[in-house]
Scaffold this active site. Structure first.
Site, PDB file in Angstrom:
ATOM      1  N   ASP A  34       0.857  -1.184   0.000  1.00 43.89           N
ATOM      2  CA  ASP A  34       0.000   0.000   0.000  1.00 43.89           C
ATOM      3  C   ASP A  34       0.899   1.241   0.000  1.00 43.89           C
ATOM      4  OD1 ASP A  34      -2.625  -1.410   0.201  1.00 43.89           O
ATOM      5  OD2 ASP A  34      -1.774  -2.106   2.083  1.00 43.89           O
ATOM      6  N   HIS A  41      10.576  -0.090  -6.295  1.00 39.98           N
ATOM      7  CA  HIS A  41       9.824  -1.288  -6.670  1.00 39.98           C
ATOM      8  C   HIS A  41      10.590  -2.074  -7.725  1.00 39.98           C
ATOM      9  CE1 HIS A  41       8.473   2.032  -9.266  1.00 39.98           C
ATOM     10  NE2 HIS A  41       8.507   1.119 -10.213  1.00 39.98           N
ATOM     11  N   LYS A  56      -9.546  -6.784  -8.416  1.00 39.53           N
ATOM     12  CA  LYS A  56      -8.709  -6.710  -9.624  1.00 39.53           C
ATOM     13  C   LYS A  56      -8.286  -8.066 -10.170  1.00 39.53           C
ATOM     14  CE  LYS A  56      -8.586  -2.201  -9.354  1.00 39.53           C
ATOM     15  NZ  LYS A  56      -9.213  -1.355 -10.354  1.00 39.53           N
ATOM     16  N   CYS A  76       4.744  -8.329  -1.036  1.00 34.64           N
ATOM     17  CA  CYS A  76       4.499  -7.105  -0.284  1.00 34.64           C
ATOM     18  C   CYS A  76       5.854  -6.717   0.310  1.00 34.64           C
ATOM     19  CB  CYS A  76       3.411  -7.310   0.774  1.00 34.64           C
ATOM     20  SG  CYS A  76       3.763  -8.630   1.958  1.00 34.64           S
ATOM     21  N   ARG A  82       0.354  -9.857   3.252  1.00 35.86           N
ATOM     22  CA  ARG A  82      -0.331  -9.362   2.049  1.00 35.86           C
ATOM     23  C   ARG A  82       0.063 -10.116   0.787  1.00 35.86           C
ATOM     24  NH1 ARG A  82       1.312  -3.225   2.633  1.00 35.86           N
ATOM     25  NH2 ARG A  82       3.174  -4.349   3.291  1.00 35.86           N
TER      26      ARG A  82
END
Length: 137
Positions: A34, A41, A56, A76, A82
């Protein structure tokens, strides 16, 4: 009801994912962080925050099919909650699809982005937007 459980999840090492980049393999990375997505990333990842992820699933499947992806990696920050939960939801979603939609290998990135950042954060060929001040503390 789905037969897929947490014990069915397969984990993949960051070094293996890095080798897929080096080999030009056809794979996708789905990052479900989040607000902790800030600071870097994995190059080319698809960002689907955990709070939006369940809505999604069909979109992700369509993107994978369109690109004829063989391997998809979910993660995550630590891949303890997650990331595995997202992979499990996706596997259960696939289980409910016709057989022609099940030809993708689903993995969870071992150690999540935290481990990835330690190993490959400074490598711009595989990491984008890396903020060393956030990850190298």
């Amino acid at each position: 009801m789905s037969n897929v459980t947490l014990s069915d999840l397969k984990f993949v090492k960051p070094s293996t994912v890095k080798s897929w980049f080096d080999q030009g393999a056809n794979f996708a990375v789905v990052d479900v962080r989040d607000s902790d997505f800030a600071g870097g990333h994995i190059r080319g990842c698809w960002h689907y925050p955990a709070n939006e992820f369940p809505s999604k699933l069909a979109e992700i499947r369509s993107r994978l099919e369109e690109k004829e992806v063989e391997n998809v990696v979910f993660h995550c920050a630590l891949s303890q909650v997650r990331g595995p939960k997202a992979a499990l939801l996706f596997l259960r979603f696939l289980e409910d699809q016709p057989d022609d939609h099940k030809n993708v290998n689903v993995y969870v990135l071992e150690g999540g982005f935290t481990r990835w950042a330690r190993k490959f954060g400074e490598d711009a060929s595989v990491t984008e937007g890396f903020a060393s001040d956030i990850w190298n503390e």
